[in-house]
Design a protein around this motif. Structure first.
Motif, PDB file in Angstrom:
ATOM      1  N   GLY A   1       0.846  -1.186   0.000  1.00 40.52           N
ATOM      2  CA  GLY A   1       0.000   0.000   0.000  1.00 40.52           C
ATOM      3  C   GLY A   1       0.878   1.231   0.000  1.00 40.52           C
ATOM      4  O   GLY A   1       1.791   1.337   0.794  1.00 40.52           O
TER       5      GLY A   1
ATOM      6  N   CYS B   1       1.507  -2.438   4.853  1.00 41.24           N
ATOM      7  CA  CYS B   1       0.414  -3.340   4.518  1.00 41.24           C
ATOM      8  C   CYS B   1       0.443  -4.533   5.450  1.00 41.24           C
ATOM      9  O   CYS B   1       1.461  -5.199   5.551  1.00 41.24           O
ATOM     10  CB  CYS B   1       0.580  -3.792   3.073  1.00 41.24           C
TER      11      CYS B   1
ATOM     12  N   SER C   1      -1.105   2.925  -5.503  1.00 38.78           N
ATOM     13  CA  SER C   1      -1.130   4.239  -4.873  1.00 38.78           C
ATOM     14  C   SER C   1      -2.557   4.750  -4.958  1.00 38.78           C
ATOM     15  O   SER C   1      -3.057   5.080  -6.032  1.00 38.78           O
ATOM     16  CB  SER C   1      -0.179   5.191  -5.604  1.00 38.78           C
ATOM     17  N   ASP C   2      -3.210   4.797  -3.813  1.00 36.00           N
ATOM     18  CA  ASP C   2      -4.628   5.114  -3.737  1.00 36.00           C
ATOM     19  C   ASP C   2      -4.837   6.369  -2.898  1.00 36.00           C
ATOM     20  O   ASP C   2      -4.196   6.534  -1.863  1.00 36.00           O
ATOM     21  CB  ASP C   2      -5.345   3.914  -3.109  1.00 36.00           C
ATOM     22  N   ASP C   3      -5.712   7.251  -3.332  1.00 41.12           N
ATOM     23  CA  ASP C   3      -6.036   8.479  -2.607  1.00 41.12           C
ATOM     24  C   ASP C   3      -7.500   8.419  -2.188  1.00 41.12           C
ATOM     25  O   ASP C   3      -8.386   8.770  -2.965  1.00 41.12           O
ATOM     26  CB  ASP C   3      -5.779   9.681  -3.507  1.00 41.12           C
ATOM     27  N   PRO C   4      -7.768   7.934  -0.973  1.00 45.83           N
ATOM     28  CA  PRO C   4      -9.156   7.742  -0.557  1.00 45.83           C
ATOM     29  C   PRO C   4      -9.923   9.035  -0.288  1.00 45.83           C
ATOM     30  O   PRO C   4     -11.148   9.016  -0.264  1.00 45.83           O
ATOM     31  CB  PRO C   4      -9.032   6.911   0.721  1.00 45.83           C
ATOM     32  N   ASP C   5      -9.227  10.157  -0.119  1.00 50.29           N
ATOM     33  CA  ASP C   5      -9.953  11.410   0.158  1.00 50.29           C
ATOM     34  C   ASP C   5      -9.793  12.437  -0.968  1.00 50.29           C
ATOM     35  O   ASP C   5      -9.864  13.635  -0.747  1.00 50.29           O
ATOM     36  CB  ASP C   5      -9.537  11.995   1.507  1.00 50.29           C
TER      37      ASP C   5
ATOM     38  N   GLY D   1     -13.604  11.529  -4.881  1.00 56.49           N
ATOM     39  CA  GLY D   1     -13.750  10.220  -4.252  1.00 56.49           C
ATOM     40  C   GLY D   1     -12.480   9.405  -4.395  1.00 56.49           C
ATOM     41  O   GLY D   1     -11.447   9.898  -4.847  1.00 56.49           O
ATOM     42  N   ASP D   2     -12.542   8.149  -3.994  1.00 57.04           N
ATOM     43  CA  ASP D   2     -11.386   7.254  -4.046  1.00 57.04           C
ATOM     44  C   ASP D   2     -10.743   7.300  -5.430  1.00 57.04           C
ATOM     45  O   ASP D   2     -11.422   7.147  -6.439  1.00 57.04           O
ATOM     46  CB  ASP D   2     -11.861   5.838  -3.714  1.00 57.04           C
ATOM     47  N   TRP D   3      -9.409   7.533  -5.478  1.00 57.24           N
ATOM     48  CA  TRP D   3      -8.712   7.729  -6.749  1.00 57.24           C
ATOM     49  C   TRP D   3      -7.413   6.930  -6.754  1.00 57.24           C
ATOM     50  O   TRP D   3      -6.594   7.071  -5.844  1.00 57.24           O
ATOM     51  CB  TRP D   3      -8.407   9.213  -6.938  1.00 57.24           C
ATOM     52  N   VAL D   4      -7.224   6.105  -7.767  1.00 60.82           N
ATOM     53  CA  VAL D   4      -6.004   5.309  -7.904  1.00 60.82           C
ATOM     54  C   VAL D   4      -5.037   6.067  -8.810  1.00 60.82           C
ATOM     55  O   VAL D   4      -5.327   6.315  -9.979  1.00 60.82           O
ATOM     56  CB  VAL D   4      -6.295   3.908  -8.474  1.00 60.82           C
TER      57      VAL D   4
ATOM     58  N   ASP E   1      -6.571   5.736 -12.531  1.00 62.16           N
ATOM     59  CA  ASP E   1      -7.836   6.436 -12.738  1.00 62.16           C
ATOM     60  C   ASP E   1      -7.725   7.632 -13.679  1.00 62.16           C
ATOM     61  O   ASP E   1      -8.740   8.228 -14.038  1.00 62.16           O
ATOM     62  CB  ASP E   1      -8.435   6.866 -11.390  1.00 62.16           C
TER      63      ASP E   1
END
Length: 124
Positions: free
Chosen positions: A9, A14, A73-77, A81-84, A118
């Motif tokens: 993560g 992780c 690499s994920d941006d949950p905020d 919304g949730d963005w990879v 994304d």
């Protein structure tokens, strides 16, 4: 265990669990960067406000039997919304770090492959 793919993560370590015949085993991969501290903001160099290059990353405490890694690499905020931001998979188990500025190509010399993020493109 024959072999496994470990998912890293981005920005956080992780925790991975799996069941075996004799019970459950818990593993923890440590993911760090020389570019920023855990919980800190990512420097603008690594964002669309800067050079938008991937940061240097290192990981340790890899479980025995690991055959490859996947990095997400994920941006949950994110505002929408949730963005990879980044998907990289098939990283060989022998790889324990990524240098800054990984090229946005479908396949790296190590055999690692970029997935579609994304932004509907490959790379960071």
């Amino acid at each position: 265990m024959v072999g496994s793919v470990c998912i890293l993560g981005f920005l956080i370590g992780c925790g991975v669990s799996y069941s075996e015949n004799e019970g459950e085993v818990s593993m923890s991969i440590k993911l760090t960067s020389k570019a920023f501290q855990e919980g800190a903001l990512i420097p603008s160099r690594y964002t669309c406000d800067g050079d938008n290059v991937s940061p240097p990353l290192e990981w340790s405490n890899v479980p025995d039997g690991t055959v490859s890694f996947a990095l997400i690499s994920d941006d949950p905020d994110a505002p929408m919304g949730d963005w990879v931001h980044w998907v990289l998979f098939n990283l060989p188990a022998s790889v324990r770090s990524l240098e800054e500025g990984i090229p946005a190509v479908k396949e790296l010399p190590t055999g690692a492959k970029h997935g579609i993020n994304d932004f509907r493109s490959v790379g960071y």
